[in-house]
Write a protein that holds these residues in place. Structure first.
Motif, PDB file in Angstrom:
ATOM      1  N   THR B  76      51.066  29.371  63.313  1.00 42.79           N
ATOM      2  CA  THR B  76      52.416  30.198  63.443  1.00 42.79           C
ATOM      3  C   THR B  76      53.488  29.522  64.102  1.00 42.79           C
ATOM      4  O   THR B  76      54.583  30.113  63.860  1.00 42.79           O
ATOM      5  CB  THR B  76      52.030  31.790  63.541  1.00 42.79           C
ATOM      6  OG1 THR B  76      52.012  31.688  65.065  1.00 42.79           O
ATOM      7  CG2 THR B  76      50.773  32.133  63.087  1.00 42.79           C
ATOM      8  N   TYR B  77      53.463  28.730  64.951  1.00 39.47           N
ATOM      9  CA  TYR B  77      54.468  28.204  65.799  1.00 39.47           C
ATOM     10  C   TYR B  77      55.063  27.027  65.092  1.00 39.47           C
ATOM     11  O   TYR B  77      55.994  26.312  65.545  1.00 39.47           O
ATOM     12  CB  TYR B  77      53.945  27.548  67.140  1.00 39.47           C
ATOM     13  CG  TYR B  77      53.936  28.755  67.988  1.00 39.47           C
ATOM     14  CD1 TYR B  77      53.026  30.022  67.848  1.00 39.47           C
ATOM     15  CD2 TYR B  77      54.820  28.827  69.363  1.00 39.47           C
ATOM     16  CE1 TYR B  77      53.010  30.887  68.748  1.00 39.47           C
ATOM     17  CE2 TYR B  77      54.512  29.998  70.216  1.00 39.47           C
ATOM     18  CZ  TYR B  77      53.836  31.039  69.842  1.00 39.47           C
ATOM     19  OH  TYR B  77      53.658  31.993  70.739  1.00 39.47           O
ATOM     20  N   PRO B  79      57.599  25.672  62.473  1.00 38.91           N
ATOM     21  CA  PRO B  79      59.080  26.149  62.041  1.00 38.91           C
ATOM     22  C   PRO B  79      59.358  25.956  60.628  1.00 38.91           C
ATOM     23  O   PRO B  79      60.083  26.485  59.902  1.00 38.91           O
ATOM     24  CB  PRO B  79      59.972  25.632  62.783  1.00 38.91           C
ATOM     25  CG  PRO B  79      59.302  24.389  63.408  1.00 38.91           C
ATOM     26  CD  PRO B  79      57.983  24.497  63.550  1.00 38.91           C
ATOM     27  N   ASP B  80      58.581  24.732  59.926  1.00 33.64           N
ATOM     28  CA  ASP B  80      59.162  24.306  58.714  1.00 33.64           C
ATOM     29  C   ASP B  80      58.103  24.217  57.535  1.00 33.64           C
ATOM     30  O   ASP B  80      58.232  24.975  56.540  1.00 33.64           O
ATOM     31  CB  ASP B  80      59.638  22.871  59.005  1.00 33.64           C
ATOM     32  CG  ASP B  80      60.256  22.284  57.669  1.00 33.64           C
ATOM     33  OD1 ASP B  80      60.931  22.997  56.931  1.00 33.64           O
ATOM     34  OD2 ASP B  80      59.998  21.240  57.460  1.00 33.64           O
ATOM     35  N   VAL B  81      57.212  23.504  57.876  1.00 34.48           N
ATOM     36  CA  VAL B  81      56.082  23.271  56.819  1.00 34.48           C
ATOM     37  C   VAL B  81      55.188  24.564  56.457  1.00 34.48           C
ATOM     38  O   VAL B  81      55.077  24.756  55.397  1.00 34.48           O
ATOM     39  CB  VAL B  81      54.949  22.129  57.290  1.00 34.48           C
ATOM     40  CG1 VAL B  81      54.044  22.188  56.210  1.00 34.48           C
ATOM     41  CG2 VAL B  81      55.966  20.787  56.995  1.00 34.48           C
ATOM     42  N   ASP B 115      47.483  31.386  68.112  1.00 35.51           N
ATOM     43  CA  ASP B 115      47.379  32.292  67.210  1.00 35.51           C
ATOM     44  C   ASP B 115      46.203  33.088  67.294  1.00 35.51           C
ATOM     45  O   ASP B 115      45.052  32.861  66.813  1.00 35.51           O
ATOM     46  CB  ASP B 115      47.203  31.490  65.904  1.00 35.51           C
ATOM     47  CG  ASP B 115      48.687  30.657  65.364  1.00 35.51           C
ATOM     48  OD1 ASP B 115      49.702  31.151  65.943  1.00 35.51           O
ATOM     49  OD2 ASP B 115      48.834  29.749  64.807  1.00 35.51           O
ATOM     50  N   SER B 151      42.191  17.520  58.642  1.00 40.69           N
ATOM     51  CA  SER B 151      42.599  17.042  60.040  1.00 40.69           C
ATOM     52  C   SER B 151      43.585  17.796  60.826  1.00 40.69           C
ATOM     53  O   SER B 151      44.521  18.266  60.011  1.00 40.69           O
ATOM     54  CB  SER B 151      42.768  15.480  59.864  1.00 40.69           C
ATOM     55  OG  SER B 151      43.788  15.144  59.460  1.00 40.69           O
ATOM     56  N   GLU B 158      58.715  17.146  73.729  1.00 37.46           N
ATOM     57  CA  GLU B 158      59.618  17.146  74.855  1.00 37.46           C
ATOM     58  C   GLU B 158      59.918  18.527  75.174  1.00 37.46           C
ATOM     59  O   GLU B 158      60.004  19.444  74.436  1.00 37.46           O
ATOM     60  CB  GLU B 158      60.936  16.577  74.604  1.00 37.46           C
ATOM     61  CG  GLU B 158      61.484  16.795  73.085  1.00 37.46           C
ATOM     62  CD  GLU B 158      62.911  15.817  73.045  1.00 37.46           C
ATOM     63  OE1 GLU B 158      63.343  15.934  74.007  1.00 37.46           O
ATOM     64  OE2 GLU B 158      62.974  15.636  71.820  1.00 37.46           O
ATOM     65  N   GLY B 159      59.957  18.754  76.523  1.00 34.65           N
ATOM     66  CA  GLY B 159      60.229  20.085  76.794  1.00 34.65           C
ATOM     67  C   GLY B 159      58.999  21.000  77.223  1.00 34.65           C
ATOM     68  O   GLY B 159      59.142  22.193  77.625  1.00 34.65           O
ATOM     69  N   THR B 163      53.260  20.878  69.432  1.00 31.87           N
ATOM     70  CA  THR B 163      53.286  21.013  68.059  1.00 31.87           C
ATOM     71  C   THR B 163      51.853  20.594  67.574  1.00 31.87           C
ATOM     72  O   THR B 163      51.032  19.983  68.201  1.00 31.87           O
ATOM     73  CB  THR B 163      54.435  20.416  67.396  1.00 31.87           C
ATOM     74  OG1 THR B 163      54.491  20.775  65.992  1.00 31.87           O
ATOM     75  CG2 THR B 163      54.457  19.005  67.207  1.00 31.87           C
ATOM     76  N   ASN B 165      50.011  18.499  64.259  1.00 33.49           N
ATOM     77  CA  ASN B 165      50.006  17.662  63.009  1.00 33.49           C
ATOM     78  C   ASN B 165      48.713  18.342  62.518  1.00 33.49           C
ATOM     79  O   ASN B 165      47.628  18.478  62.741  1.00 33.49           O
ATOM     80  CB  ASN B 165      49.665  16.121  63.092  1.00 33.49           C
ATOM     81  CG  ASN B 165      51.044  15.622  63.674  1.00 33.49           C
ATOM     82  OD1 ASN B 165      51.936  16.407  63.926  1.00 33.49           O
ATOM     83  ND2 ASN B 165      50.698  14.391  64.271  1.00 33.49           N
ATOM     84  N   HIS B 166      48.780  18.586  60.979  1.00 29.18           N
ATOM     85  CA  HIS B 166      47.668  19.108  60.323  1.00 29.18           C
ATOM     86  C   HIS B 166      47.961  18.808  58.720  1.00 29.18           C
ATOM     87  O   HIS B 166      48.846  18.598  58.176  1.00 29.18           O
ATOM     88  CB  HIS B 166      47.619  20.692  60.560  1.00 29.18           C
ATOM     89  CG  HIS B 166      48.699  21.209  59.798  1.00 29.18           C
ATOM     90  ND1 HIS B 166      48.925  21.690  58.747  1.00 29.18           N
ATOM     91  CD2 HIS B 166      50.096  21.703  60.685  1.00 29.18           C
ATOM     92  CE1 HIS B 166      49.966  22.340  58.595  1.00 29.18           C
ATOM     93  NE2 HIS B 166      50.713  22.253  59.528  1.00 29.18           N
ATOM     94  N   THR B 167      46.532  19.019  57.957  1.00 25.92           N
ATOM     95  CA  THR B 167      46.601  18.591  56.449  1.00 25.92           C
ATOM     96  C   THR B 167      47.287  19.972  55.943  1.00 25.92           C
ATOM     97  O   THR B 167      47.172  20.996  56.337  1.00 25.92           O
ATOM     98  CB  THR B 167      45.137  18.887  56.349  1.00 25.92           C
ATOM     99  OG1 THR B 167      44.416  17.676  56.666  1.00 25.92           O
ATOM    100  CG2 THR B 167      44.994  18.708  54.536  1.00 25.92           C
ATOM    101  N   ALA B 168      48.271  19.788  55.131  1.00 24.48           N
ATOM    102  CA  ALA B 168      49.199  20.563  54.397  1.00 24.48           C
ATOM    103  C   ALA B 168      48.818  20.985  53.106  1.00 24.48           C
ATOM    104  O   ALA B 168      49.520  21.921  52.402  1.00 24.48           O
ATOM    105  CB  ALA B 168      50.579  20.294  54.602  1.00 24.48           C
TER     106      ALA B 168
END
Lengths: 156, 208
Positions: B76-77, B79-81, B115, B151, B158-159, B163, B165-168
């Motif tokens: 849920t964090y 922002p796009d995909v 989550d 996967s 940065e900051g 985030t 990376n995950h199978t979409a």
């Protein structure tokens, strides 16, 4: 900071203020920003995303170098990519050069304005200003409508 | 002369045949072949994991058997995909109308640290009501991902944040829990909805 604005059509509120700075600009005064929209956020912990199309109507290439907004401490252009195994990842996109007559679309699943460290929640129905900075020193500020979390495009 | 021509044609013919066979091999068994069976998601009946849905119910792969199922991974964090996938799926479900009520639609988080059940409940509440959010202990999420051959990976940003990376892709199973097909991220909706209808029809065929 975030202006409350009533609107009937999301596109109608797009106020493009071009070429705010010096007269010696090469290119960025010919930049037109279209189809801007964003999704509402849940609170301020999650990053937000905004989408828009930057069109270069001038004769010179322009390079988009950065973003600024009172809404987020760290606004950055990021790019989502999905590899051949179907795995999506996201990374800063760096500078983006737009050739004369061309446009670059920030759209879901590709380039987007990633709004990190939100200063306040993004509330559906409101708008916020986003300033695009170009390599010639020019800045373009657009007012971006905030649509629902489940919005699919500038029309909602 | 005639004989020589015949030989020539024969050789050319053999060449064409060879090329055709080669192209066929390349596509079917060669480097361009579809992924081996090991890379395809297991049938739901062969998976084993324990998670909690956004209403606090204990769930697992067996929860999904009996109706056609759509499963995808995200967080849920994202922002796009992820909101894009969720709103695409909401759109497909709207297009299916009443049929949508016959499908399980499950969003499994790859970021259980952030989550929680409550976070999933709030998030899925913004999308189509059929969509359920599943979370749970990290090891169970990993077992689920393994079953789906999905996967995920935590990537620092940065900051100080991170985030994922995950199978979409969206996985489609029939009512018996067999994989029907996958909907790749960004596949146009006109391809997605017929694929979902196919999963629904296979259910009907399986029942007869």
């Amino acid at each position: 900071m975030v202006k409350k604005l009533r609107y009937s059509n999301a596109l109608a509120v797009l106020l493009t203020v071009a070429g705010l700075s010096a007269p010696a600009l090469a290119g960025s005064e010919d930049v037109v920003v279209e189809n801007a929209w964003s999704r509402a956020s849940i609170g301020v912990n999650r990053p937000g995303a905004a989408y828009l199309t930057v069109r270069n109507t001038g004769e010179d290439a322009v390079t988009l170098t950065g973003l600024a907004t009172p809404l987020a401490m760290m606004p950055e252009i990021h790019e989502s990519k999905t590899n051949s195994d179907g795995v999506s990842s996201m990374a800063p996109a760096g500078e983006i050069t737009i050739e004369p007559g061309q446009s670059v679309a920030l759209e879901p699943g590709g380039l987007h304005a990633m709004l990190m460290k939100l200063q306040e929640p993004m509330t559906e129905g409101e708008t916020f200003p986003l300033t695009l900075t170009f390599s010639d020193g020019g800045k373009v500020t657009v007012e971006i409508p905030i649509l629902g979390i489940a919005a699919r495009g500038p029309e909602g | 002369m005639q004989r020589r021509q015949l030989v020539l044609y024969g050789a050319a013919g053999a060449g064409v045949l060879g090329l055709t066979l080669f192209v066929g091999w390349w596509r079917v068994d060669g480097p361009s072949a579809p992924k081996p069976a090991g890379q395809r998601p297991l049938p739901l009946s062969a998976m084993d994991f324990r998670l909690t849905d956004h209403e606090g119910n204990e769930v697992g792969p067996e929860t999904l058997i009996g109706r056609p199922t759509m499963v995808f991974f995200g967080f849920t964090y994202c922002p796009d995909v992820c909101p894009t996938t969720l709103s695409d799926i909401s759109g497909w479900l709207e297009e299916l109308g009443d049929e949508a009520a016959q499908i399980n639609v499950v969003f499994i988080t790859v970021d259980p640290a952030r989550d929680t059940v409550e976070a999933m409940a709030e998030y899925v509440g913004y999308f189509h009501p059929v969509i359920r959010g599943w979370t749970g202990p990290e090891d169970q999420i990993a077992r689920a991902a393994e079953g789906f051959r999905a996967s995920f990976e935590r990537v620092p940003t940065e900051g100080g944040g991170y985030t994922m990376n995950h199978t979409a892709s969206v996985f489609l199973f029939d009512a018996e829990g067999e994989l029907v097909t996958m909907i790749d991220y960004h596949e146009p909706r006109e391809f997605a909805v017929p694929k979902i209808r196919r999963a629904l029809t296979e259910d009907v065929e399986g029942a007869t």
